[in-house]
Every structure is written in C-alpha cells, then in structure tokens.
Design a protein around this motif. Structure first.
Motif, PDB file in Angstrom:
ATOM      1  N   THR A  82      26.976 -17.924  42.380  1.00 42.36           N
ATOM      2  CA  THR A  82      25.516 -17.917  42.321  1.00 42.36           C
ATOM      3  C   THR A  82      24.938 -19.030  41.465  1.00 42.36           C
ATOM      4  O   THR A  82      23.755 -19.348  41.579  1.00 42.36           O
ATOM      5  N   ASN A  83      25.733 -19.615  40.600  1.00 43.10           N
ATOM      6  CA  ASN A  83      25.214 -20.671  39.711  1.00 43.10           C
ATOM      7  C   ASN A  83      25.473 -22.070  40.255  1.00 43.10           C
ATOM      8  O   ASN A  83      25.468 -23.044  39.509  1.00 43.10           O
TER       9      ASN A  83
ATOM     10  N   PRO B 184      27.290 -28.052  40.329  1.00 45.76           N
ATOM     11  CA  PRO B 184      26.463 -27.289  39.387  1.00 45.76           C
ATOM     12  C   PRO B 184      24.995 -27.289  39.807  1.00 45.76           C
ATOM     13  O   PRO B 184      24.479 -28.289  40.313  1.00 45.76           O
ATOM     14  N   ARG B 185      24.315 -26.171  39.582  1.00 43.63           N
ATOM     15  CA  ARG B 185      22.933 -25.989  39.995  1.00 43.63           C
ATOM     16  C   ARG B 185      22.025 -27.088  39.432  1.00 43.63           C
ATOM     17  O   ARG B 185      22.083 -27.409  38.244  1.00 43.63           O
ATOM     18  N   ASN B 186      21.212 -27.670  40.297  1.00 46.04           N
ATOM     19  CA  ASN B 186      20.201 -28.671  39.928  1.00 46.04           C
ATOM     20  C   ASN B 186      20.782 -29.906  39.242  1.00 46.04           C
ATOM     21  O   ASN B 186      20.135 -30.532  38.397  1.00 46.04           O
ATOM     22  N   SER B 187      22.013 -30.245  39.578  1.00 41.73           N
ATOM     23  CA  SER B 187      22.636 -31.439  38.986  1.00 41.73           C
ATOM     24  C   SER B 187      22.725 -32.555  40.017  1.00 41.73           C
ATOM     25  O   SER B 187      22.454 -32.361  41.206  1.00 41.73           O
ATOM     26  N   ASN B 188      23.121 -33.742  39.541  1.00 41.98           N
ATOM     27  CA  ASN B 188      23.340 -34.883  40.431  1.00 41.98           C
ATOM     28  C   ASN B 188      24.817 -35.148  40.667  1.00 41.98           C
ATOM     29  O   ASN B 188      25.193 -36.189  41.193  1.00 41.98           O
TER      30      ASN B 188
END
Length: 538
Positions: A345-346, A315-319
């Motif tokens: 895209t996400n 997932p975008r901008n996750s850890n």
C-alpha cells in the motif's frame, strides 16, 4: 480432562526459546540426568509396594462421599454409588454403609481404581480401554514390564543414534547432530507455527524441565473410559506424553505432576523460524517457505504469452525508477490479476504489457498506471502458507479502455471448472533462475504438470497446510519450478484452443526442490469474487 492450576511462569511471556544459546534451558548444556535416579526412587507414587496392589487407598474414595450425600439417595444403594458396574451391597441397615463388589481389575470402596499407588513400581500408570485397563510406563533406567528392575544404558534409552553416558545409576544422552531432548527424541525440524494447534512433534518436557504426563495418565483423566484410541485424535491428543495445544493456548503445553497436585505448563518447544515481517521479506529466506517462487525455463517466442504482465513498484510519490516486483495476468482491458502478497500500500504501481526483455524498452510494450489495488478480504499470511492469495489491479485509462489489444497484448480467459490431474500447463515470469538469484531480464516459460491435491497433501510434500484455494503444479522430482519474482504470474492452461489463467504463482518451499512443487492460487475458486469486483461478464 482437567486444566486448572498452572505453574507460575515468573512473568516471562515470550516463547521459551527467546533466550540465546547457553541458557540453562538449553538441553545440550543441561545435565539433568544427574540425581534423577534418586528423585524417582523417593517419589511416593513410584514406590515399590510388596504385593504390587498399592494398598487399599480407600482414603481417596472418602473424599467424594459428600457429593454422594448431597444427592439425597432413596437408599444406600439407590442410586448405585459403585462405579464400573460394581454391585452395591448394604452392610448395616440404617447406617448408610455399603460395600461394592467390583469387577476386575477395579478395586476400592466404589470401584474407581484402575491405577493405584505403587502398582507400576518406578513407572507411571496410564489408563487404557481394554483389559487389564492400565499400562505401566517406566521411568528410565527402570525396565518394563513392571518398572522394578533397572539397567543403566542397557538397552540404550537414547534415540536417533544418541549415545548413553553412564554416571552411577544416572545417565545422560549425547545426541546426534540436530537432535535434542533428554532422550534425543526431538529432531531438527521439530517446531510449531502460530499457536501450535497443529504441532505434532515429540517434545515431552515443560519449559522448566518437568516430564510431561501421558494424556491418558490417571492423574489427568477423571473416572471413566479412556477416551484415546491407539491413533491420535484430530487435536493431536492420544496415549502419549507429547506436548500439544488442544484448547487455544499461545503455544504447546502439557500436564505434569508435582506431588499429588496436577499442574500444567508451556513446553520447551521451538517456534519455527519466520524470517519475515512481511511476505515480501520472505523472498530472501533460504530454507523457509518462500512466497515468491522459473527454474528450468526457456525463452518463449514473442507474442506467445500476450497476457503476461510485469507488475512494477517504487516508493510512493518518488522519482525513483519503477522496478519489477511481481507477475500478473491481463484478464480485461483495465484489469490485471495478481497475487495478494504482491500488494504494497505504500508504493506507486504500474504494469508493463507486451514486453519480453525488461532491461530495454521495446516497441510493442504498453505501460499503464495502477489506479487501485484490491486484495481479497480474507487474505492471510502464515509462516507456512498464504491463504486467499489473490488481488486485482484496476488500470488507469480513458473511456473504460486501458490496454490496447495487439499481437503482443491479449487477455487470458477465466476458468469455468477443474482441469484433470497430470495435464501439462505453462508457467512464466521474470523471476529467479538456477543461474541468477536476482531474476531474469528476459521472460521465461516452462512446462509443469497439475498434481493431484491429495498427493500434494502427503506429509513428505506439504502436509495439511493446503486448502481448496490452492493447487500444486510442477514435477515432484524437482528441477522445473517458479521462483522469486514470478509471484502473481500465470499458470496458463490450454483448453478448447483457448488459454485460461488456471493458477497464480503463490508460494512454495525453495525453488525446484524435490517433493516441493510450486503452490498456486486456484483461480477457479475465485471467479465469482473476480466478477463481483470487475463486473466482467461471462
């Protein structure tokens, strides 16, 4: 053909089968046979007229006289008002009266009649191109050729093993499992995709239960030559009464008759199951076309497939840890080729190169961030196929250098032309296997054969959904195939001691199934597109 009036659809805009089981339109729960015999015998167009000629019926010709008058003819017989090469004869001078001597079988004031009321007894009259220029299509239980005599359930009108159940002069068909329709003509795979333009099934009833007219019914055709041959036209029309969509409606439809009025309505035809909202969801489908697709694979020796890439996402901008999603092919230090349906895209994306086992960090692997994903502009997902299924991943690096070439990381060549049918090539990936539906931690490879495109387009294989951006590879007997998690990975072929990426794993019908080989993006078609995006030189 005329298509003007339409039965009121009561404000329902969804496909006919949005209703659930038990709805009155469910053919197995709807005993529509009852009362049908009386409906046929009381229909004015199915009357049995002594002599069988249907009377003169000149009243229909009178209605068109106004058009003839508007033409301001030079004389009663100039231009000739008689149709079908009829000979015009003046009856009374100065009174604009004429008589047409009509060639057989045409009759009437202006020789328009091929099909006449009562001519076919209890059957529908259809127009044909050859003498006698008409044919009678009987309404069960009335029997050909004249549709006058009748016998309930003898012979059995129910098709595909259906059982005829008699009730007085009416009957019902108890269909074999999987078959539907009043006469059990509709099979379990009879459904339409998209708007149904390609539908060639056997449904012949409207959503409200009206029998479809034959496309060459005299109610449908204007005066003139029958336009249909004995075989279907490209738009599926022909001398039959099956539902079609030749004009861009939202689903298959047909003409039907109500009294003397010609109407049309959508058909009681099922839309093919599409369990997806996105292509990625199709990985979980069982019997549908799967867009991910190595059954029968073996572990390759380290470094034997140095262009193989694991495309991983989170997932975008996750850890959250990255996980393998698709395969890919390294074609330049900073460019990876993959399938278009792999792009999300996400999600954050990275690629792992030089790895054999994804469950452990290996000393020779390289992990690079994806800086940009470029999917083909004409990419298109359908429930039955994926078109222009190709994408490029631009990797993040320094000074124009990303992947470091080594024994375990190398680029594959782009193809420069077609390869011969029957050539053996290699597929590879970490996708599902016959022993694990969740994929393999270890890279697997298998040998497949390039299959002739015409062979692969036969009805029992993939039919007409393939285009020149796709190619077939595998074994028609089944067993060896790409599968879930292999998407975007390479179909590698050796030519002149060099390996090229000839295809990308795209889609297919299940995995390792007989007569359902894998479908691959034909990379040769997209070489110019690849070079335009990457500036890779020849």
């Amino acid at each position: 053909m005329k298509k003007k009036d339409k039965h009121n659809h009561h404000g329902r805009h969804g496909p006919p089968h949005e209703h659930g089981p038990g709805h009155p339109h469910d053919r197995q729960n709807k005993r529509r046979g009852h009362g049908r015999f009386d409906a046929i015998t009381h229909d004015e167009f199915f009357q049995i007229i002594p002599g069988g000629d249907g009377g003169d019926d000149d009243e229909d010709d009178e209605s068109s006289d106004w058009l003839y008058d508007l033409q301001e003819p030079e004389g009663v017989c100039v231009p000739n008002p008689c149709l079908h090469n009829g000979v015009c004869r003046e009856k009374e001078r100065g009174k604009r009266k004429f008589k047409c001597d009509c060639p057989k079988p045409f009759k009437g004031k202006k020789c328009p009649k091929r099909c006449k009321r009562g001519q076919c007894g209890r059957g529908e009259c259809v127009v044909t191109s050859k003498p006698p220029y008409y044919e009678c299509k009987c309404k069960a239980p009335f029997l050909p050729p004249n549709c006058v005599d009748y016998e309930v359930c003898e012979p059995n009108p129910c098709q595909n093993g259906g059982t005829c159940v008699r009730d007085g002069n009416d009957f019902d068909c108890t269909c074999s499992p999987g078959f539907t329709g009043r006469l059990c003509k509709v099979g379990p795979d009879d459904c339409y995709t998209d708007d149904g333009e390609s539908y060639r099934g056997n449904v012949s009833e409207t959503d409200d239960g009206h029998d479809c007219l034959f496309w060459n019914s005299h109610f449908v055709l204007e005066d003139g030559t029958n336009p249909f041959d004995t075989t279907d036209k490209e738009d599926g029309l022909g001398p039959h009464n099956y539902c079609r969509n030749p004009d861009g409606e939202r689903m298959p439809w047909c003409f039907y008759r109500k009294g003397r009025d010609l109407k049309w309505d959508y058909c009681d035809v099922r839309k093919c199951d599409d369990p997806t909202g996105t292509v990625q969801d199709m990985w979980t489908a069982t019997a549908q076309k799967q867009i991910t697709r190595i059954y029968g694979g073996l572990k390759p020796t380290p470094g034997s497939l140095p262009w193989q890439v694991s495309v991983q996402m989170r997932p975008r901008n996750s850890n959250v840890p990255f996980s393998h999603t698709c395969g890919g092919v390294l074609i330049e230090s900073c460019w990876v080729l993959t399938a278009g349906h792999c792009i999300q895209t996400n999600k954050d994306m990275q690629v792992v190169l030089g790895s054999q086992d994804l469950s452990a960090k290996e000393p020779d692997e390289q992990v690079l961030t994806v800086e940009e994903a470029i999917r083909h502009e004409n990419y298109s997902e359908k429930s039955y196929a994926v078109y222009n299924d190709i994408a490029l991943l631009r990797l993040k690096g320094q000074n124009g250098k990303c992947a470091e070439e080594s024994q375990f990381v190398k680029t594959a060549c782009l193809p420069d032309g077609p390869l011969p049918d029957g050539m053996e090539c290699t597929i590879s990936g970490w996708g599902s296997t016959e022993n694990s539906s969740y994929g393999s931690h270890h890279l697997l490879e298998a040998k497949v054969l390039l299959i002739n495109q015409q062979k692969c387009s036969q009805p029992q294989i993939y039919g007409r959904v393939l285009d020149n951006g796709m190619l077939c590879a595998g074994h028609l007997a089944g067993g060896v195939d790409s599968c879930q998690g292999d998407s975007g990975g390479p179909l590698s072929c050796e030519q002149n001691s060099a390996y090229m990426v000839y295809g990308l794993v795209s889609w297919g019908d299940q995995c390792g199934k007989k007569n359902k080989p894998g479908i691959y993006t034909r990379v040769a078609k997209y070489v110019d597109w690849i070079r335009s995006k990457t500036m890779i030189k020849k």
